[in-house]
Structures are given as C-alpha cells and as structure tokens.
Design an enzyme around this catalytic site. Structure first.
Site, mmCIF file in Angstrom:
data_model
loop_
_atom_site.group_PDB
_atom_site.id
_atom_site.type_symbol
_atom_site.label_atom_id
_atom_site.label_comp_id
_atom_site.label_asym_id
_atom_site.label_seq_id
_atom_site.Cartn_x
_atom_site.Cartn_y
_atom_site.Cartn_z
ATOM 1 C CB THR A 151 -46.619 -2.280 14.440
ATOM 2 O OG1 THR A 151 -46.807 -3.558 15.016
ATOM 3 C CG2 THR A 151 -46.992 -1.248 15.504
ATOM 4 C CG ASP A 152 -49.285 -7.024 13.623
ATOM 5 O OD1 ASP A 152 -48.362 -6.556 14.329
ATOM 6 O OD2 ASP A 152 -49.340 -8.220 13.300
ATOM 7 C CD GLU A 153 -45.900 -5.476 18.413
ATOM 8 O OE1 GLU A 153 -45.844 -5.099 19.583
ATOM 9 O OE2 GLU A 153 -44.911 -5.885 17.779
ATOM 10 C CE1 TYR A 176 -42.812 0.068 18.127
ATOM 11 C CE2 TYR A 176 -44.054 -1.988 18.260
ATOM 12 C CZ TYR A 176 -43.399 -1.028 17.506
ATOM 13 O OH TYR A 176 -43.342 -1.155 16.138
ATOM 14 C CE LYS A 180 -45.005 2.561 14.683
ATOM 15 N NZ LYS A 180 -44.075 3.342 13.810
HETATM 16 P P1 NAD Z 1 -35.335 -0.021 14.100
HETATM 17 O O1 NAD Z 1 -35.415 0.134 15.583
HETATM 18 O O2 NAD Z 1 -34.451 -1.058 13.539
HETATM 19 O O3 NAD Z 1 -34.903 1.372 13.440
HETATM 20 C C1 NAD Z 1 -35.521 2.576 13.774
HETATM 21 C C2 NAD Z 1 -34.633 3.736 13.331
HETATM 22 O O4 NAD Z 1 -35.334 4.947 13.684
HETATM 23 C C3 NAD Z 1 -33.271 3.778 14.061
HETATM 24 O O5 NAD Z 1 -32.209 3.934 13.135
HETATM 25 C C4 NAD Z 1 -33.387 4.986 14.978
HETATM 26 O O6 NAD Z 1 -32.158 5.676 15.168
HETATM 27 C C5 NAD Z 1 -34.391 5.862 14.234
HETATM 28 N N1 NAD Z 1 -35.083 6.780 15.152
HETATM 29 C C6 NAD Z 1 -35.779 6.457 16.283
HETATM 30 N N2 NAD Z 1 -36.226 7.561 16.881
HETATM 31 C C7 NAD Z 1 -35.831 8.613 16.118
HETATM 32 C C8 NAD Z 1 -35.967 10.021 16.223
HETATM 33 N N3 NAD Z 1 -36.563 10.582 17.289
HETATM 34 N N4 NAD Z 1 -35.446 10.807 15.262
HETATM 35 C C9 NAD Z 1 -34.788 10.265 14.207
HETATM 36 N N5 NAD Z 1 -34.596 8.936 14.062
HETATM 37 C C10 NAD Z 1 -35.106 8.121 15.004
HETATM 38 O O7 NAD Z 1 -36.828 -0.230 13.615
HETATM 39 P P2 NAD Z 1 -37.373 -1.128 12.400
HETATM 40 O O8 NAD Z 1 -37.549 -2.517 12.866
HETATM 41 O O9 NAD Z 1 -36.575 -0.846 11.181
HETATM 42 O O10 NAD Z 1 -38.841 -0.510 12.241
HETATM 43 C C11 NAD Z 1 -39.074 0.590 11.361
HETATM 44 C C12 NAD Z 1 -40.528 1.013 11.482
HETATM 45 O O11 NAD Z 1 -41.378 -0.075 11.161
HETATM 46 C C13 NAD Z 1 -40.919 1.462 12.893
HETATM 47 O O12 NAD Z 1 -41.779 2.575 12.778
HETATM 48 C C14 NAD Z 1 -41.661 0.282 13.464
HETATM 49 O O13 NAD Z 1 -42.621 0.685 14.413
HETATM 50 C C15 NAD Z 1 -42.303 -0.296 12.212
HETATM 51 N N6 NAD Z 1 -42.558 -1.737 12.285
HETATM 52 C C16 NAD Z 1 -41.537 -2.607 12.536
HETATM 53 C C17 NAD Z 1 -41.797 -3.980 12.573
HETATM 54 C C18 NAD Z 1 -40.699 -4.972 12.817
HETATM 55 O O14 NAD Z 1 -41.002 -6.161 12.935
HETATM 56 N N7 NAD Z 1 -39.435 -4.592 12.863
HETATM 57 C C19 NAD Z 1 -43.101 -4.450 12.393
HETATM 58 C C20 NAD Z 1 -44.122 -3.536 12.153
HETATM 59 C C21 NAD Z 1 -43.824 -2.179 12.079
#
Ligand code: NAD
Length: 351
Positions: A151-153, A176, A180
């Site tokens: 993430t950009d965060e 968070y 990350k």
């Molecule tokens: P989400 O919370 O919707 O889904 C995350 C999934 O990971 C869930 O299904 C959860 O069960 C699984 N998970 C978490 N911990 C786990 C573990 N220990 N073992 C196995 N599975 C596990 O998240 P998202 O929004 O789909 O984000 C996906 C990725 O993208 C993340 O790494 C997040 O940091 C990154 N990201 C998200 C955004 C955003 O805006 N949503 C922006 C930048 C980066």
C-alpha cells in the site's frame, strides 16, 4: 485480456494467490478465471473479511470444465507447516501475496493480529516459498516470481504538495501501515539476501464491487441506502488517491508479467479527492439512481477524527506508466457510477 498474459511460455500457468477470498484477491481470481486458462490456488484463512460468493458464481457461469482450474486452500499463514504443504501442493509458477489484515480502524483497536498476519505471515510465506524455489528446476527458476501487494500508506502522510513514488521514504503512521511496511522490507530482504525473484507494488485506495462494508465507499453507500447517518472523520478534508479495483488488477498483472525482478512499482489512479468530495459524488449518484423525498447529503455527520489520521496520500505512477505502459481505465466518476450501481443492485448481500 491478451492471450500472452504470462511470459513464462507455459500453456496453463499455476498461480498461488494468498488472500484470494478478500476484496482485491477475489477480483483478481475472477479476472484470471474469465480471461486466462491458468490454474488458481487460493490460500486464505477465511476470515470476517472473506467472501467466496463472487468466485463461486464465476465458476458456475464458466461451467463444469473450468472447475478443476480453481482450488481453495484454507490455510492460515501463521501455520508454517500448512503453508509449506499448500505451496508444495500448488506447485506454483507464480505467487501473488495479497493476504493481510487490511482495515486501519481495526489495527488501532487491536494491532496484534496485524503484526501476526502481515509480518509473521509474510515471513512464513517467504520461508516456504524459498524452500520450494530452491527445489525448482532451472527452467522454472527463470520465470518464477513472487509478487507482494502493498500500500501507499507505508510512505506516511503528504503535505499539500508532492506525490509518493518508488523512492519515497518509509514513514508509516498506523499499526496497519507499519505492519505492511515491515512486510515490504522483509520481502525486499529475501531478494537481496536469498535471491528470491520478488516484485513489490504499492497502490492507493482501492474501491469497486464486492468490497467489505467496513471500508469508506461501501459504508457510505450502504448507510445511505439504509437511511442511516453517514460518518465522516474530522472535517472530511483528508485526501486520498482512488484506484478502481479492475485497474489495480491490470497493474498487478503488468508488473507480474513485465516488471523487473527486485523492483517496486507504485500504482495509483491519479484521482486525488477529499473525503468530502468522494462522499458528495456518491450521494449525488444515489440521489439520481434511488431518489428519496430528501437528499442523501442530509445524512452526513462529522465524527471525531481517526487517531493518527494521515492527511494526504497521492501516488506518482510514472514508472509503471512509462516502463510497463500501464494506465488506469477508470476515472473516479466512472468507477463510482459502476460501484454505486453494483451496491444498489447487491447491497443486501454485503450487509
Ligand atoms: P481484504 O481484507 O479484503 O482481504 C484480505 C484477505 O486476506 C482475507 O480474505 C483474509 O482472510 C486473508 N488473510 C488475512 N490474514 C491471513 C492469514 N494470516 N493467512 C491467510 N489469509 C489471511 O483485503 P484487500 O482489500 O483485498 O487487500 C488485499 C491486499 O492489498 C492487502 O495486502 C492490502 O494490504 C493491500 N492493499 C489494499 C488496498 C485497499 O484499498 N483495499 C490498498 C492498497 C493495498
């Protein structure tokens, strides 16, 4: 999507996706099921944030002959034995790591699970992949990639000027983003120390269909449709760059396919808006789509600011744009219309 999606010359690549039951992971899996013939292994612990419905519906639409192309591996990355067994079973050509605890507010209420899943979970995964990779044949070693989605965060908060890019200093502010940031560093170290062929992407806020109701955009839409108050942190002037989830997926696939090993790519939608602007745009769409005898804007209420709330995020995506010829297809206006319409049709499933 193009036929030559993967550069490894394998007819039907095997792809292990962690966190594939989450918002972005399930969008990625739907895309790969529909547009490629690859085999997909979805490693996910299945948590409150998971929803397999869209994958199951896609498989149903594609018919019986595609069912063998997808397998759910219900594994928690904190269990290193199960993680290694899952990787051996999947025998992947690529690993895309999306699994993470992802909600900033939850990380403030209870940071431990973030440290565990995002840091220790990434460490366990990397160690399993390292062991697996060391036993791969030389040909697979040539094309194998581990792509870490971040993430950009991790870069902290910007003032009113400037953008984050691949050279920005890490300065995370929330549990968070700190977890990350740690995972990015660990992934990078496994490249420099052990030669694991990794890539990292850092992207801005995603939105689109099937996002969990706790995140800003779905929460606004669902609260409005339920005629509940619409909470906005602080004065609503915090700025975010918004990326439609399908544009993020196309960026991930570009980096996987054409990115340089060991490199990092920032992916942004170039759609910087204050939270007030985003909320007002959504409510204006709802006023047109589902009119009431009042404007949804009357439901807005300002609440105490989030602790450590970052003021502004903005991404400079010029590296992925110029080197990999990627660009987003969705303006925020177009993406919000698609998203709001989806929630209007489906919101009972996401509450
Ligand atoms: P989400 O919370 O919707 O889904 C995350 C999934 O990971 C869930 O299904 C959860 O069960 C699984 N998970 C978490 N911990 C786990 C573990 N220990 N073992 C196995 N599975 C596990 O998240 P998202 O929004 O789909 O984000 C996906 C990725 O993208 C993340 O790494 C997040 O940091 C990154 N990201 C998200 C955004 C955003 O805006 N949503 C922006 C930048 C980066």
């Amino acid at each position: 999507m193009e036929g030559n999606l993967f550069n490894c010359q394998i007819k039907n690549p095997r792809i292990l996706i962690t966190g594939g039951a989450g918002f972005i992971g399930s969008a990625l899996i739907r895309n790969l099921l529909i547009n490629t013939s690859c085999y997909i292994f979805n490693l996910d612990k299945i948590s409150y944030a998971s929803d397999l419905t869209s994958i199951e519906e896609t498989l149903k639409k594609l018919g019986q002959k595609n069912s063998s192309r997808y397998k759910l591996l219900k594994v928690n990355l904190l269990n290193s034995n199960d993680t290694y067994s899952a990787i051996k079973f999947a025998n992947p050509d690529y690993v895309l790591h999306l699994a993470a605890e992802s909600h900033v507010d939850r990380s403030i209420e209870g940071p431990k699970v973030f440290i565990e899943s995002n840091i220790l979970g990434t460490f366990n995964l990397l160690e399993s992949v390292r062991k697996y990779y060391s036993n791969c044949d030389p040909r697979k070693k040539e094309y194998f990639r581990f792509l870490h989605i971040s993430t950009d965060e991790v870069f902290g908060s910007l003032g009113s000027e400037g953008n984050f890019n691949e050279l920005s200093r890490y300065d995370p502010r929330s549990p968070y983003s700190a977890s990350k940031a740690a995972s990015d560093h660990i992934v990078n170290a496994w490249y420099h120390t052990f030669g694991l062929p990794i890539l990292i992407t850092n992207c801005s806020n995603n939105y689109g269909p099937w996002q969990h109701a706790e995140k800003l955009i779905p929460k606004i839409i669902i609260n409005a449709l339920n005629k509940c108050k619409i909470p906005i942190y602080g004065n609503g002037e915090n700025i975010r760059d918004w990326l439609y989830v399908d544009d993020h997926i196309s960026g991930i696939l570009k980096v996987l396919n054409e990115g340089e090993i060991g490199e990092k790519y920032c992916i942004g939608g170039n759609q910087e808006k204050t939270n007030n602007e985003v909320v007002n745009s959504i409510l204006a769409i709802l006023d047109r789509e589902v009119p009431q005898n009042y404007s949804y804007k009357e439901l807005i209420t300002y609440v105490n600011d989030r602790l450590g709330h970052d003021k502004r995020y903005a991404i400079d995506s010029s590296k992925i744009r110029s080197q990999l010829n990627w660009k987003p297809k969705y303006s925020l206006k177009k993406g919000l219309i698609c998203t709001v319409k989806w929630y209007v049709e489906n919101f009972r499933r996401k509450i």
